[in-house]
Design an enzyme around this catalytic site. Structure first.
Site, PDB file in Angstrom:
ATOM      1  N   ASP A  11       0.863  -1.196   0.000  1.00 53.15           N
ATOM      2  CA  ASP A  11       0.000   0.000   0.000  1.00 53.15           C
ATOM      3  C   ASP A  11       0.889   1.232   0.000  1.00 53.15           C
ATOM      4  OD1 ASP A  11      -2.276   1.648   0.115  1.00 53.15           O
ATOM      5  OD2 ASP A  11      -2.312   1.633   2.290  1.00 53.15           O
ATOM      6  N   SER A  12       0.259   2.390  -0.145  1.00 51.78           N
ATOM      7  CA  SER A  12       1.013   3.637  -0.065  1.00 51.78           C
ATOM      8  C   SER A  12       1.533   3.862   1.351  1.00 51.78           C
ATOM      9  CB  SER A  12       0.111   4.809  -0.462  1.00 51.78           C
ATOM     10  OG  SER A  12      -1.010   4.858   0.395  1.00 51.78           O
ATOM     11  N   CYS A  75      -4.563  -1.301  -1.948  1.00 50.65           N
ATOM     12  CA  CYS A  75      -4.779   0.133  -2.132  1.00 50.65           C
ATOM     13  C   CYS A  75      -5.807   0.308  -3.247  1.00 50.65           C
ATOM     14  CB  CYS A  75      -3.459   0.789  -2.524  1.00 50.65           C
ATOM     15  SG  CYS A  75      -3.607   2.536  -2.919  1.00 50.65           S
ATOM     16  N   GLU A 153      -2.719   7.756   9.299  1.00 52.71           N
ATOM     17  CA  GLU A 153      -1.257   7.638   9.433  1.00 52.71           C
ATOM     18  C   GLU A 153      -0.826   8.199  10.788  1.00 52.71           C
ATOM     19  OE1 GLU A 153       1.341   6.608   7.261  1.00 52.71           O
ATOM     20  OE2 GLU A 153      -0.126   5.725   5.902  1.00 52.71           O
ATOM     21  N   CYS A 185     -11.122   3.050   0.983  1.00 54.39           N
ATOM     22  CA  CYS A 185      -9.683   3.312   1.113  1.00 54.39           C
ATOM     23  C   CYS A 185      -9.228   2.453   2.277  1.00 54.39           C
ATOM     24  CB  CYS A 185      -9.431   4.788   1.401  1.00 54.39           C
ATOM     25  SG  CYS A 185      -7.726   5.122   1.926  1.00 54.39           S
ATOM     26  N   HIS A 187      -6.959   2.723   4.340  1.00 56.13           N
ATOM     27  CA  HIS A 187      -6.603   3.430   5.580  1.00 56.13           C
ATOM     28  C   HIS A 187      -7.792   3.569   6.531  1.00 56.13           C
ATOM     29  CE1 HIS A 187      -2.871   4.625   3.576  1.00 56.13           C
ATOM     30  NE2 HIS A 187      -2.459   5.157   4.713  1.00 56.13           N
TER      31      HIS A 187
HETATM   32  N1  DGL Z   1      -4.801   3.246   1.181  1.00 54.94           N
HETATM   33  C1  DGL Z   1      -4.980   3.735  -0.129  1.00 54.94           C
HETATM   34  C2  DGL Z   1      -6.314   3.328  -0.757  1.00 54.94           C
HETATM   35  O1  DGL Z   1      -6.870   2.314  -0.393  1.00 54.94           O
HETATM   36  C3  DGL Z   1      -4.636   5.141  -0.501  1.00 54.94           C
HETATM   37  C4  DGL Z   1      -4.243   6.163   0.483  1.00 54.94           C
HETATM   38  C5  DGL Z   1      -3.475   7.288  -0.187  1.00 54.94           C
HETATM   39  O2  DGL Z   1      -2.256   7.131  -0.291  1.00 54.94           O
HETATM   40  O3  DGL Z   1      -4.082   8.277  -0.638  1.00 54.94           O
HETATM   41  O4  DGL Z   1      -6.794   3.970  -1.635  1.00 54.94           O
END
Ligand code: DGL
Length: 258
Positions: A11-12, A75, A153, A185, A187
């Site tokens: 993931d990012s 992600c 984060e 997302c 996150h």
């Molecule tokens: N966790 C990522 C997603 O599911 C992206 C978060 C990001 O870097 O903007 O889209």
């Protein structure tokens, strides 16, 4: 010699840990490594061409350190764009994640659903196509927020989310009152407790269990899979601590030079 693991989760940033958790609880005997491109975060503000170049580059860099049998792109923002080139490039299965629009539409009684995702994901044609195919009978309230990514984060770094700020971000849902909201997302499941305290009558759906199911489909011969290298994490920037990763079964932290 690179390590060998069964599943690499990418993931990012820390969002993919919510997916790692879902896969590990379903398949505890497999070995895992996690790759986070926190130097490139947030992906939700990046262009498609940037993502197409960046994601394979980071994954190549990680694969020089650790080989895997299955790659999970945990992600939503990247998956809708980079899965085809990654699948063309690698011989092992590449599993992606897309917003859980279909189960949300099926579950909604009011036929008003929310999509909480990154600004990029809410704008994608792919997302519109999912809505047209699976939620044509629903009103869909789309809400894109990169700030929520940052808040998730920060939470991992020990900074508690500010409830008033969360309330402001979620205000469009408080007005439209969807009965089901898609956490589009990875996150956002990390903030599930805080956001559920704000919108108490909402069901929040994520894709963790569906991805775990997909991994289980490919990992049908566990005896072929080794547990060596279990628990390694690789990040592209150093603003992450091993302490915060330990609850996710990650016991080694290294940084990728990209
Ligand atoms: N966790 C990522 C997603 O599911 C992206 C978060 C990001 O870097 O903007 O889209």
């Amino acid at each position: 010699m690179p390590l060998n693991v069964d599943v690499m989760v990418f993931d990012s940033g820390v969002g993919g840990l919510s997916v790692l958790e879902a896969i590990r609880s379903r398949l505890p005997d497999l070995s895992y490594c996690f790759v986070g491109d926190n130097a490139g975060l947030p992906y939700g503000d990046k262009s498609e061409s940037w993502l197409v170049q960046r994601v394979p580059q980071v994954i190549d860099c990680a694969l020089a350190e650790v080989q895997c049998k299955i790659l999970v792109v945990a992600c939503n923002t990247a998956s809708t764009i980079v899965l085809p080139p990654l699948r063309a490039k690698f011989t092992f299965p590449v599993i992606g994640v897309v917003p859980a629009i279909k189960p949300a539409a099926q579950l909604s009684q009011k036929k008003i659903i929310g999509l909480l995702a990154t600004p990029a994901t809410v704008k994608r044609d792919y997302t519109d196509a999912l809505i047209a195919e699976f939620a044509a009978d629903c009103q869909v309230i789309k809400l894109g927020s990169s700030r929520l990514v940052t808040i998730a984060e920060e939470k991992m770094r020990g900074i508690p989310p500010d409830r008033e700020e969360l309330k402001l971000i979620l205000a469009p849902f408080a007005a439209a009152l969807p009965d089901v909201v898609v956490l589009g997302c990875t996150h956002f499941p990390l903030l599930r407790q805080e956001i559920s305290e704000i919108l108490t009558d909402t069901v929040w759906i994520d894709s963790g269990a569906a991805i775990a199911q997909r991994v289980a489909h490919f990992a049908i011969h566990p005896s072929d899979l080794s547990k060596s290298g279990d628990g390694a994490a690789f990040f592209t920037a150093s603003d992450i601590s091993l302490e915060s990763l330990k609850p996710f079964g990650l016991t080694n932290l290294s940084f990728l030079k990209i």
